[in-house]
Design a protein around this motif. Structure first.
Motif, PDB file in Angstrom:
ATOM      1  N   LEU A  41     -73.681  83.830  17.109  1.00  0.00           N
ATOM      2  CA  LEU A  41     -72.850  84.299  18.207  1.00  0.00           C
ATOM      3  C   LEU A  41     -71.903  85.418  17.754  1.00  0.00           C
ATOM      4  N   ASP A 186     -68.123  77.012  21.023  1.00  0.00           N
ATOM      5  CA  ASP A 186     -69.374  76.973  21.788  1.00  0.00           C
ATOM      6  C   ASP A 186     -70.507  76.431  20.929  1.00  0.00           C
ATOM      7  N   ASN A 283     -75.364  92.598  27.603  1.00  0.00           N
ATOM      8  CA  ASN A 283     -75.927  91.299  27.961  1.00  0.00           C
ATOM      9  C   ASN A 283     -75.474  90.745  29.302  1.00  0.00           C
ATOM     10  N   HIS A 284     -74.290  91.143  29.764  1.00  0.00           N
ATOM     11  CA  HIS A 284     -73.715  90.524  30.953  1.00  0.00           C
ATOM     12  C   HIS A 284     -73.032  91.568  31.828  1.00  0.00           C
ATOM     13  N   ASN A 333     -69.540  78.467  29.494  1.00  0.00           N
ATOM     14  CA  ASN A 333     -69.566  79.490  28.438  1.00  0.00           C
ATOM     15  C   ASN A 333     -70.094  80.848  28.889  1.00  0.00           C
ATOM     16  N   TRP A 334     -70.289  81.030  30.186  1.00  0.00           N
ATOM     17  CA  TRP A 334     -70.675  82.317  30.746  1.00  0.00           C
ATOM     18  C   TRP A 334     -71.935  82.878  30.088  1.00  0.00           C
ATOM     19  N   ASP A 335     -72.949  82.041  29.907  1.00  0.00           N
ATOM     20  CA  ASP A 335     -74.179  82.522  29.290  1.00  0.00           C
ATOM     21  C   ASP A 335     -75.195  83.009  30.314  1.00  0.00           C
ATOM     22  N   LYS A 360     -65.880  80.622  26.430  1.00  0.00           N
ATOM     23  CA  LYS A 360     -66.690  81.676  27.038  1.00  0.00           C
ATOM     24  C   LYS A 360     -66.470  83.057  26.432  1.00  0.00           C
ATOM     25  N   HIS A 362     -66.793  84.796  23.680  1.00  0.00           N
ATOM     26  CA  HIS A 362     -67.772  85.576  22.913  1.00  0.00           C
ATOM     27  C   HIS A 362     -68.824  86.202  23.825  1.00  0.00           C
ATOM     28  N   ASN A 363     -69.018  85.649  25.025  1.00  0.00           N
ATOM     29  CA  ASN A 363     -69.986  86.229  25.954  1.00  0.00           C
ATOM     30  C   ASN A 363     -69.409  87.388  26.762  1.00  0.00           C
ATOM     31  N   SER A 367     -70.467  93.420  27.111  1.00  0.00           N
ATOM     32  CA  SER A 367     -70.681  93.264  28.550  1.00  0.00           C
ATOM     33  C   SER A 367     -70.126  94.467  29.299  1.00  0.00           C
TER      34      SER A 367
END
Length: 748
Positions: A41, A186, A283-284, A333-335, A360, A362-363, A367
């Motif tokens: 992560l 996480d 990623n997000h 964790n907002w994955d 969350k 790290h996610n 982004s």
């Protein structure tokens, strides 16, 4: 002897399978797997070695004999292995924290925060109020815990590790430490979940990629363009969309999207976000919105495009019936690839200390974050908010989009760090303001002469359809009382569900061409797509006036400019931020010579407003975390818990939420009153549904209603409507005895 007692393997967890057999989770296996997961992560920000080491040492305290007895006892694995005189839990996090410091010195202190806090949350280093919970005291008092763990002879390959060699990303050490903490927490949760509940763990996959989501979005936009009416406004919206798509090629960083209200910011900002994510491997996409009322509307738009299952909402008012199991897991964790959340959830997590808040983080790395209605970022926390945004952009590959019609003055200047190197996505915002001009704004002849509500009501009655926005719930109710029957009232004395239904009714009436008069508070100003020919606005901040103007001739369908009238109300806005915004707005409008709603005026207004405030960091978050002092920060003496406690974007002190009887809530209230025999998760589910049926009032108002037995308390601290006449089908919660209404209009 039982088979379970023959093994001397240290355990992290135990569980029973469906046949009643005990399944062991070896501690060494858990440490290695958490280290692997955490390291993976943290790769996203170049700190894999730090997170890996934190994972290896986070549960060293579980090697203690006391913990091994404890875990077997509480699981039922070994009913005889109880601990005399120790009914509470056994500390298993302090040992690893001390080991890190003894092995690595100051570097180890960074890891000590993570390890010591991986269940209880990030601690303060030291403060007078923290007592034994501060990290310094835990380290001084817990050396025996480490020795007990070492007595069990953990594997040397876990204990003996080289110091981490990577350097933190650019920016504050406190943010970096919190990011590492997120990776550890996480990873620990995920590995534990994989052992304890593999079915739950299996739900955390299967989301479409950014490429697939972009394809769905592009198809939606093509269909929308094919069916759009040929109008000046729609041509401008198409141009805004095209410019956003072209700018998606720009390198990751900070962006502003300055488009007048009604210019199509929501879909154009999502187009930029998806294209930018696709081109830069992000990623997000995280869409951050100031109010839940706007959030629900925006999330509905995105669900229609991407599918219900692919848009994760994370906010306090979410109806659990709209969540499936996978969505609930994704909020942890907002994955998921698309997250829609609030300013409160986003920024309070970035300055949080609890595991549930930080998990969350790290996610957020790598982004695209769209800040919708960016002018509504809380000014008294602006310094730490802008600081963390700059750090995320500089060191964690986060692209921010500040999307608003009234771009705040965030550029650096004397004594204001602000945001550096913000790139505007529109080629010529000034031309957009000119092209999208759909209203003529009438200002008071004399800003020092207040109007009466009677005179305002008389003017409003000249129009078949008109929206009037005032500064307080009291003003709203008073003016509404002077209007003809059929005038619609809209304020925060109505619960969220009630407001949503009334807003939907207003929109439908306007669409059908039915004459509609509305008296409202400012809750309609941001993100509520209404289109009136005439809008009246009580004197307020210039951004509020602009937002009100965005509800006038929104689609540009009138044969002439819409009419926006700014008037001086009988009384000034409440002291505090609203009063200062009103005063700054008055000053800029007074000098505007009849053209207040220009980009230049907004810049001047926000500068004036921010400079009028006592502080842009009223809770001293910057000082608590040494954000501006790298020399102090290197000592790693952070007050994480105190900063998290102080960083509250919504000041709920002095406020009480009352659950009212409206629509479905009556059935839910009845169920709650009988909830003593319910499982805790069932009671929580009912309470979450009831959040849509709450009204916030002042504590002294709550006490008065309690004395009059108009509300009742169901412990702990839950207040509910007790009498049928307290909630009105048009006005909402009735706080004043002098309000006279038809009993038939009460809601039962």
């Amino acid at each position: 002897m039982n088979q379970q007692k023959e093994t001397q393997i240290a355990l992290a967890h135990v569980r029973q399978d469906q046949e009643g057999k005990w399944i062991e989770h070896a501690l060494e296996e858990h440490l290695l797997e958490v280290a692997r997961r955490a390291g993976e992560l943290a790769k996203a920000f170049g700190s894999e070695d730090w997170a890996h080491l934190a994972g290896l040492w986070h549960d060293l305290g579980k090697y203690r004999e006391k913990f091994q007895q404890y875990i077997k006892s509480v699981s039922g694995y070994d009913a005889e292995a109880h601990i005399e005189g120790a009914p509470g839990r056994v500390d298993h996090s302090t040992a690893g924290a001390i080991h890190a410091i003894e092995k690595l010195g100051l570097q180890g202190r960074i890891l000590a925060y993570l390890i010591a806090g991986h269940h209880a949350g990030l601690p303060d280093w030291n403060n007078a109020e923290g007592g034994q919970s501060v990290l310094l005291q835990r380290i001084q008092n817990g050396k025996g815990y480490l020795q007990e763990a070492l007595d069990a002879m953990p594997p040397a390959e876990i204990l003996n590790q080289s110091p981490p060699g990577s350097l933190p990303p650019n920016g504050s050490l406190a943010l970096w430490l919190r990011m590492l903490f997120s990776c550890l927490v996480d990873a620990d949760f995920l590995d534990t979940e994989a052992f304890m509940d593999d079915k739950r763990s299996g739900l955390r996959s299967g989301y479409p990629s950014i490429v697939e989501l972009k394809k769905a979005f592009d198809q939606h936009m093509a269909d929308k363009a094919a069916n759009a009416k040929d109008s000046d406004v729609n041509r401008i919206r198409a141009d805004v969309l095209q410019q956003c798509r072209e700018k998606a090629e720009l390198p990751s960083g900070l962006f502003s999207l300055t488009v007048p209200t009604g210019g199509g910011k929501t879909l154009s900002s999502m187009a930029f976000a998806l294209d930018h994510a696709f081109r830069h491997g992000k990623n997000h996409v995280i869409y951050v919105i100031p109010y839940t009322s706007i959030l629900e509307q925006t999330a509905e738009i995105f669900r229609d495009i991407f599918g219900v299952e692919n848009v994760i909402e994370h906010h306090s008012n979410l109806d659990p019936d709209r969540e499936d199991s996978r969505a609930r897991l994704a909020t942890e964790n907002w994955d998921a690839p698309i997250i829609v959340t609030t300013n409160v959830q986003f920024f309070e997590s970035l300055y949080g200390a609890k595991t549930s808040r930080c998990r969350k983080l790290h996610n957020i790395v790598n982004s695209v974050v769209v800040l919708d209605e960016a002018q509504l970022l809380p000014p008294e926390f602006l310094a730490p908010i802008l600081h963390v945004m700059q750090d995320l952009a500089n060191g964690y590959k986060v692209s921010f989009v500040l999307s608003t019609a009234t771009q705040p003055a965030f550029s650096p200047r004397s004594k204001f760090t602000g945001l550096k190197n913000v790139c505007e996505l529109m080629d010529d915002p000034e031309r957009l303001y000119a092209d999208l001009k759909r209203v003529k704004t009438e200002l008071p002849d004399d800003f020092a002469s207040p109007r009466t509500w009677e005179s305002i009501a008389g003017e409003l009655q000249q129009y078949e359809s008109v929206l009037c926005i005032v500064n307080s719930r009291k003003d709203c109710r008073e003016l509404h009382g002077l209007m003809p029957k059929g005038t619609i009232h809209l304020s925060a004395l109505m619960c969220g569900q009630h407001r949503s239904q009334v807003i939907a009714e207003i929109k439908q009436r306007l669409k059908d061409g039915i004459p509609t008069r509305v008296i409202s508070t400012q809750l309609v100003e941001a993100g509520v797509d209404m289109d009136f020919p005439v809008v009246y606005r009580a004197l307020a901040g210039l951004d509020a006036v602009a937002q009100a103007a965005g509800r006038c001739n929104r689609e540009g369908m009138l044969t002439q400019l819409g009419k926006v009238v700014v008037f001086v109300p009988p009384k000034p806005a409440a002291p505090g931020l609203l009063r200062k915004a009103q005063q700054s707005g008055q000053e800029i409008m007074r000098l505007s010579k009849g053209a207040p709603l220009t980009r230049e005026r907004f810049e001047a207004y926000f500068r004036h407003y921010y400079e009028s405030l006592n502080s842009l960091d009223k809770a001293n978050i910057v000082g608590l975390l040494d954000l501006h002092n790298q020399a102090e920060a290197r000592k790693a003496e952070f007050n994480f818990r105190t900063a998290a406690s102080n960083f509250r974007l919504i000041d709920e002190e002095g406020q009480t939420a009352v659950i009212v009887r409206y629509g479905e809530s009556t059935r839910l209230i009845d169920a709650l009153e009988k909830s003593q025999n319910m499982q805790p998760h069932e009671r929580r589910g009912i309470l979450r549904k009831l959040q849509r049926y709450t009204v916030n009032i002042r504590e002294h108002e709550c006490r008065k209603l309690l004395e009059n037995r108009e509300i009742q308390e169901i412990p702990p601290g839950i207040y509910m409507q007790n009498t049928d006449l307290l909630y009105h089908s048009q006005l909402g919660l009735l706080m004043s005895k002098d309000v006279v209404f038809d009993p038939a209009q009460s809601v039962v």
